[in-house]
Design a protein around this motif. Sequence first.
Motif, PDB file in Angstrom:
ATOM      1  N   LEU A   1       1.588   0.043  -3.639  1.00 12.50           N
ATOM      2  CA  LEU A   1       2.538   1.116  -3.295  1.00 12.50           C
ATOM      3  C   LEU A   1       3.977   0.794  -3.695  1.00 12.50           C
ATOM      4  O   LEU A   1       4.846   1.651  -3.605  1.00 12.50           O
ATOM      5  CB  LEU A   1       2.497   1.391  -1.787  1.00 12.50           C
ATOM      6  N   GLU A   2       4.197  -0.424  -4.138  1.00 12.76           N
ATOM      7  CA  GLU A   2       5.583  -0.829  -4.377  1.00 12.76           C
ATOM      8  C   GLU A   2       6.303   0.084  -5.380  1.00 12.76           C
ATOM      9  O   GLU A   2       7.414   0.565  -5.091  1.00 12.76           O
ATOM     10  CB  GLU A   2       5.626  -2.281  -4.820  1.00 12.76           C
ATOM     11  N   PRO A   3       5.706   0.364  -6.562  1.00 11.55           N
ATOM     12  CA  PRO A   3       6.440   1.238  -7.503  1.00 11.55           C
ATOM     13  C   PRO A   3       6.691   2.618  -6.921  1.00 11.55           C
ATOM     14  O   PRO A   3       7.752   3.214  -7.153  1.00 11.55           O
ATOM     15  CB  PRO A   3       5.506   1.324  -8.710  1.00 11.55           C
ATOM     16  N   LEU A   4       5.747   3.118  -6.159  1.00  6.55           N
ATOM     17  CA  LEU A   4       5.898   4.461  -5.592  1.00  6.55           C
ATOM     18  C   LEU A   4       7.008   4.483  -4.539  1.00  6.55           C
ATOM     19  O   LEU A   4       7.879   5.364  -4.542  1.00  6.55           O
ATOM     20  CB  LEU A   4       4.562   4.900  -4.995  1.00  6.55           C
ATOM     21  N   ILE A   5       6.994   3.506  -3.657  1.00  7.47           N
ATOM     22  CA  ILE A   5       8.030   3.446  -2.613  1.00  7.47           C
ATOM     23  C   ILE A   5       9.407   3.274  -3.249  1.00  7.47           C
ATOM     24  O   ILE A   5      10.372   3.965  -2.897  1.00  7.47           O
ATOM     25  CB  ILE A   5       7.727   2.310  -1.617  1.00  7.47           C
ATOM     26  N   GLN A   6       9.493   2.389  -4.214  1.00  7.77           N
ATOM     27  CA  GLN A   6      10.807   2.137  -4.841  1.00  7.77           C
ATOM     28  C   GLN A   6      11.323   3.384  -5.548  1.00  7.77           C
ATOM     29  O   GLN A   6      12.505   3.728  -5.440  1.00  7.77           O
ATOM     30  CB  GLN A   6      10.694   0.971  -5.826  1.00  7.77           C
TER      31      GLN A   6
END
Length: 200
Positions: A83-88
């Motif tokens: 989820l990191e790219p999406l959250i960022q």
Amino acid sequence: MNSFYPIVEHFYTIQGEGYWAGTPAYFIRLGGCDVGCSWCDTRYSWRKEGWPTASAEQMKEWICRTPARHVVLTGGEPTMHDLEPLIQTLQGAGYFIQIETSGAYAPPSSRPNWITFSPKRFKSPHPAWYAIADELKVVIHAPSDFQWAETQRLQCQRALPSFLQPDFYQQSAVKWILEYVREHPSWRLSLQWHRYLGIP
Ligand code: SF4
């Protein structure tokens, strides 16, 4: 880094349950869940493959076409994905990011703005969630779930807004919860308002 995500559905509605109930929110439901709750009401989301996919940038474009400021990442179990790219990407665009998770997998390195932790007895949560959750929500399907809910709350490392939510298809659960929260007032009742209102 896989930054394409399987999209079961996405829509702009209101958050129907828990702490943010009533808040207009853009929902993104990601495909995939291996927790196996017997009473799951989103079984159609369990499959991880075979859904249309979208990148974080594409999702940002969807949301930008609405007045939404609050985004809910749900599933399925959204933390099965990176989820990191999406959250960022979404936080970079100024959105408030809430995730709804059973905690079955490790948390992403990027912290969402709000973590709705809804542990399930069918698969033990990763211990890290007990330290970082913002809200605890336990579904009540049977009377024995109250005791289990208490064991979950005891493991949380700070006092959280704590909700008991009836299994929508267990007709007795609302009555059980009403009785329980009167006796244990640090818990709150959460209803799935979107179901009563007939909206997504
Ligand atoms: S964690 Fe959620 S999506 Fe997965 S089986 Fe349980 S209720 Fe269904």
